[in-house]
Design an enzyme around this catalytic site. Structure first.
Site, PDB file in Angstrom:
ATOM      1  N   ASP A 125       0.839  -1.194   0.000  1.00  0.00           N
ATOM      2  CA  ASP A 125       0.000   0.000   0.000  1.00  0.00           C
ATOM      3  C   ASP A 125       0.880   1.252   0.000  1.00  0.00           C
ATOM      4  O   ASP A 125       1.783   1.380   0.828  1.00  0.00           O
ATOM      5  CB  ASP A 125      -0.885  -0.031   1.254  1.00  0.00           C
ATOM      6  CG  ASP A 125      -1.967   1.028   1.254  1.00  0.00           C
ATOM      7  OD1 ASP A 125      -2.393   1.446   0.161  1.00  0.00           O
ATOM      8  OD2 ASP A 125      -2.398   1.433   2.353  1.00  0.00           O
ATOM      9  N   HIS A 154      -7.417  10.341   4.220  1.00  0.00           N
ATOM     10  CA  HIS A 154      -6.866   9.378   5.175  1.00  0.00           C
ATOM     11  C   HIS A 154      -7.147   9.823   6.606  1.00  0.00           C
ATOM     12  O   HIS A 154      -7.172  11.011   6.900  1.00  0.00           O
ATOM     13  CB  HIS A 154      -5.360   9.230   4.961  1.00  0.00           C
ATOM     14  CG  HIS A 154      -5.008   8.562   3.668  1.00  0.00           C
ATOM     15  ND1 HIS A 154      -4.156   9.123   2.750  1.00  0.00           N
ATOM     16  CD2 HIS A 154      -5.398   7.381   3.138  1.00  0.00           C
ATOM     17  CE1 HIS A 154      -4.037   8.311   1.716  1.00  0.00           C
ATOM     18  NE2 HIS A 154      -4.788   7.251   1.926  1.00  0.00           N
ATOM     19  N   HIS A 205      -9.453   4.913  -1.466  1.00  0.00           N
ATOM     20  CA  HIS A 205      -8.661   4.950  -0.238  1.00  0.00           C
ATOM     21  C   HIS A 205      -9.383   5.813   0.792  1.00  0.00           C
ATOM     22  O   HIS A 205     -10.301   6.559   0.471  1.00  0.00           O
ATOM     23  CB  HIS A 205      -7.276   5.543  -0.513  1.00  0.00           C
ATOM     24  CG  HIS A 205      -6.353   4.614  -1.228  1.00  0.00           C
ATOM     25  ND1 HIS A 205      -5.252   4.055  -0.626  1.00  0.00           N
ATOM     26  CD2 HIS A 205      -6.377   4.130  -2.494  1.00  0.00           C
ATOM     27  CE1 HIS A 205      -4.625   3.282  -1.495  1.00  0.00           C
ATOM     28  NE2 HIS A 205      -5.294   3.306  -2.639  1.00  0.00           N
ATOM     29  N   ILE A 258      -9.438  -0.035   4.049  1.00  0.00           N
ATOM     30  CA  ILE A 258      -9.832   0.240   5.428  1.00  0.00           C
ATOM     31  C   ILE A 258      -8.630   0.016   6.334  1.00  0.00           C
ATOM     32  O   ILE A 258      -8.017  -1.051   6.304  1.00  0.00           O
ATOM     33  CB  ILE A 258     -10.989  -0.680   5.885  1.00  0.00           C
ATOM     34  CG1 ILE A 258     -12.242  -0.464   5.025  1.00  0.00           C
ATOM     35  CG2 ILE A 258     -11.286  -0.465   7.364  1.00  0.00           C
ATOM     36  CD1 ILE A 258     -12.934   0.867   5.246  1.00  0.00           C
TER      37      ILE A 258
END
Length: 284
Positions: A82, A180, A208, A231
């Site tokens: 990621d 985020h 995201h 997640i």
């Protein structure tokens, strides 16, 4: 290859109208919680690992934990990097057996992002590894952002089409107002922009920063055509809350197994709720 490339998981999701959850893991307890939930619901799964997680746990430890969990589960599981921001971390994961990598050049100028992503694709595809790219800059928590800044951070639909065509990425992470971390206030997702991107881009789309987005917003995004949803924050929060609650009620307990057991259960429940929301129950 033990792990399944994201390309295979996401193309099936795209064809059948659901999304596959990508859940970040940093340690044994989180890995077990995530895989337990997927196994109970017979769901495909993406185990996501950040560069920070790799540095914390050690790349061999993280890979081995995921490998054992995948073998025991019998599920189609991808081991995914990621937000890899350099060719070095991408290649390191490929050499250690990751089945999917994300190259995140979203903070770079468009042409530089394209050139770097194309290089990653050329190298990864040689060994059957999927590549996710990102276009548009995801901010932190979306507070104190002006309209102009918000617009600049989002994915341009025409650029998205050009980016996918020129790089050959297998999936594209988009910025449509997602962020985020925990949101402060109601997240305002630009679903019209998402529809425009979906109309121009043939590869699976990725959302995201989905922790904290209301369920109805997630359902709408999946209906429009989001095929992978990340997640992390909500799983971490479940871990922290469960550990804090247990220790508050049992201050004399020092056995890590007893302390972390409730955390595994709490994280697993969060993952199960997301798998059900994404529509991937029974899709393994």
């Amino acid at each position: 290859m033990l792990f399944v490339p994201n390309k295979l998981l996401l193309e099936k999701a795209m064809a059948e109208g659901y999304a596959v959850g990508a859940f970040n893991t940093n340690n044994l307890e989180t890995t077990r919680a995530i895989v337990r939930a997927a196994r109970e619901l017979d769901s495909p799964l993406i185990l996501a690992t950040s560069e920070g997680a790799i540095n914390y746990a050690g790349i061999n430890n993280l890979k081995t934990m995921a490998e054992i969990a995948a073998q025991e589960s019998g599920l189609p599981i991808s081991l995914h990097l990621d937000h890899g921001t350099s060719l070095e971390i991408v290649m390191r994961c490929i050499r250690h057996g990751w089945s999917s990598v994300m190259y995140d050049g979203s903070k770079l100028p468009f042409e530089e992002n394209v050139a770097n992503a194309r290089q990653v694709v050329e190298l990864a595809h040689l060994v059957g590894v999927s590549v996710e790219g990102e276009l548009g800059r995801l901010v932190g928590v979306e507070d104190n952002i002006s309209v102009t800044e918000r617009e600049a951070a989002m994915t341009d639909p025409d650029q998205a089409q050009e980016f996918v065509k020129r790089t050959g990425v297998d999936a594209l992470a988009v910025a449509i107002g997602n962020a985020h971390g925990f949101y402060k206030g109601e997240p305002q997702l630009d679903f019209i922009r998402l529809e425009q991107i979906r109309a121009r881009v043939e590869v699976p789309l990725v959302l995201h920063g989905a922790s904290g987005i209301p369920d109805e917003g997630i359902r709408r995004a999946v209906k429009i055509g989001v095929d992978k949803i990340n997640i992390d924050t909500e799983v971490r929060a479940a871990f922290q809350k469960a550990v804090a609650s247990f220790l508050a009620e049992n201050p004399q307990v020092i056995d890590p197994r007893k302390i972390l057991g409730p955390a595994i259960k709490a994280m697993s429940e969060v993952v199960k709720s997301k798998i059900e929301l994404f529509g991937s129950v029974g899709k393994a």
